[in-house]
Design an enzyme around this catalytic site. Sequence first.
Site, short mmCIF file in Angstrom:
data_model
loop_
_atom_site.label_atom_id
_atom_site.label_comp_id
_atom_site.label_asym_id
_atom_site.label_seq_id
_atom_site.Cartn_x
_atom_site.Cartn_y
_atom_site.Cartn_z
N LYS A 24 31.25 -38.39 -69.10
CA LYS A 24 29.90 -38.28 -68.56
C LYS A 24 28.93 -39.00 -69.50
CE LYS A 24 26.97 -34.41 -66.94
NZ LYS A 24 27.00 -32.92 -66.81
N SER A 54 26.11 -31.24 -62.46
CA SER A 54 25.55 -32.53 -62.78
C SER A 54 26.61 -33.57 -63.10
CB SER A 54 24.59 -32.39 -63.97
OG SER A 54 25.29 -31.94 -65.12
N SER A 66 28.01 -27.16 -64.01
CA SER A 66 28.15 -28.60 -63.79
C SER A 66 29.57 -29.11 -63.91
CB SER A 66 27.26 -29.36 -64.78
OG SER A 66 25.91 -29.05 -64.57
#
Length: 615
Positions: free
Chosen positions: A82, A156, A180
């Site tokens: 990420k 996310s 997330s």
Amino acid sequence: MARFAPIATLLAQYADGSLTPTQCVNEVLARIEAADRPEVWIHRVTPDALLARARELEARLAREGGALLAAMPLFGVPFAVKDNVDVAGLPTTAACPAYAYVPTETAFAVEQLLAAGAILVGKTNLDQFATGLVGTRSPYGAVRQIDQPDRVSGGSSSGSAVAVAAGCVAFSLGTDTAGSGRVPAGFNNLVGLKPTLGLVSKRGVVPACRSLDTLSIFAHDVADAWRVLAQIAVFDARDGYARQVPALGLPRAALRVAVPDAVAFDGDALAAAAYAQTLDAVREQLGVVPTTVPFAPLQEAAVLLYDGPWVAERRAALGAFFDTHRAEIDPTVAAVIGKADRYSATDAFQAQYRMAELRREAEAMFASIDVLVVPTTPTHPTIAALRDDPIGVNSQLGRYTNFVNLLDLCALAIPGVRRADGLPAGITLIGPAGADQRLAVLGARIAALFADNNDTPDEAGAAIADLPLPYAEPTVAVAVVGAHLRGQPLNWQLREAGARLQASTRTAPQYHLYALAGTTPPKPGLARAAAGSGSAIEVEVWELPLRTFGKFVADVPAPLGIGTLELEDGRHVKGFICEPAAIADGAGARDITAFGGWRAYLASLTPAATERAGA
């Protein structure tokens, strides 16, 4: 596109020469092009750099052979991270171009993966500053669900999840503060492993809520996620929130499983039906019958994450940037973080006091259960519905995730029965801090019910049970000789104590072994022989946490006890010994030294006697 090959398959192919890292990298590049999902990626490692990494690994393998594969448990495995996780030389944006910087140091956890031989492919899209559970709050584009582009991917860690779901990489790293690392897994039919807080270093990660953040892992199955966790669950003294987490042992019988007493799906009948069908399969095929526990305390904690002063921690993470660049922040993200201005220091302390009380309630709950099973999300919204109510829809998605880190719990999202409209509908297993392996064993068994491979639930669970995480505490070695051996009726006591097998070996050639009379289950007694006599006896050496050793010893019944044994390599370890009275003439014990071990003796018995012996 089909999933990337499991890690075990890749390693086997590298070992037999049917695959090379260069071939693997070329396949990755072809898969990324075929997937045609540019919104998944913010930065990619160049093809030249990927091939250079592949050639480096190939050269080392040619020099070092199989020893390198043993030393690099993720040799040649492609992965993504990420883009709020630092990689030296690649920009970190947190999905905000104005915030971007180029780090000179790689995040600690990513360093562990690279040292294990993994190949970093690139950095993935996210809800800006990891604020959101939807995957649409990014200037780099909304990440769509893997199969139905009108649905959100979850966030996310949206790009990290879809990179795995699209078959571009074998696994990826996300982050998880409010869910997330779990919501995108549920929405894309993946495993999402959220470790106990502090188990994995977050040094080199842009914080959302520094006290609650953790790295998470996306994979297609629990075994792959667990292999990755084993590499990154390394204590990092430079991370102020890292801790040496004592692992909870595996209970003797089936885990005590519970579900919430009230489960809401916000009118989504398809999600409700899928959850019920998944629980039905668990009951019918695994024999696990959940009890119910009150959900209200967990729900109260969940609400505090965004409708309480913890939102100020997100504000603190951005510092002056929030004031100077607010116009360049996603409007919804800015609105969420801007709520921090509503709260005072007094509010923060009052909320902490209430959270301490809720943690006590959660501790009491988990004193009577091992695992809580919840839907990963109550519904799966469309992107259009999100546009109409961006904050309200996002809040719905956190109902079964927001409380986990606040209450210091660990969690594992796994696929379940799909909805009638074909969308994935996962469940999440939740346990107390340190219960990561418990969740993984049960999660692997449940996931096997719905997987396309041929693994049985028992095989899938046993594979995780035999791969514990590295110890983060003092241990003691204990040699077992009979009913505590693998497959024997008291081996559960070792598992429950958090023990792991260190070696199968033999004693020094100075011992006698006896089948004791009148013990249930049948047990042998080991005794040191007089000088010049005796034989080597088969034993297993197990490593126990020092904190559980005392109870293990206390549970050993007479005439057995724990003393010191000498092994054939000259080492001295703690191990089972026997009181002399139990093996004296007239005590009924049978000298079975000639068999060389308890298993060989049991194998010599008649089938009926072997069954009575618990073999």
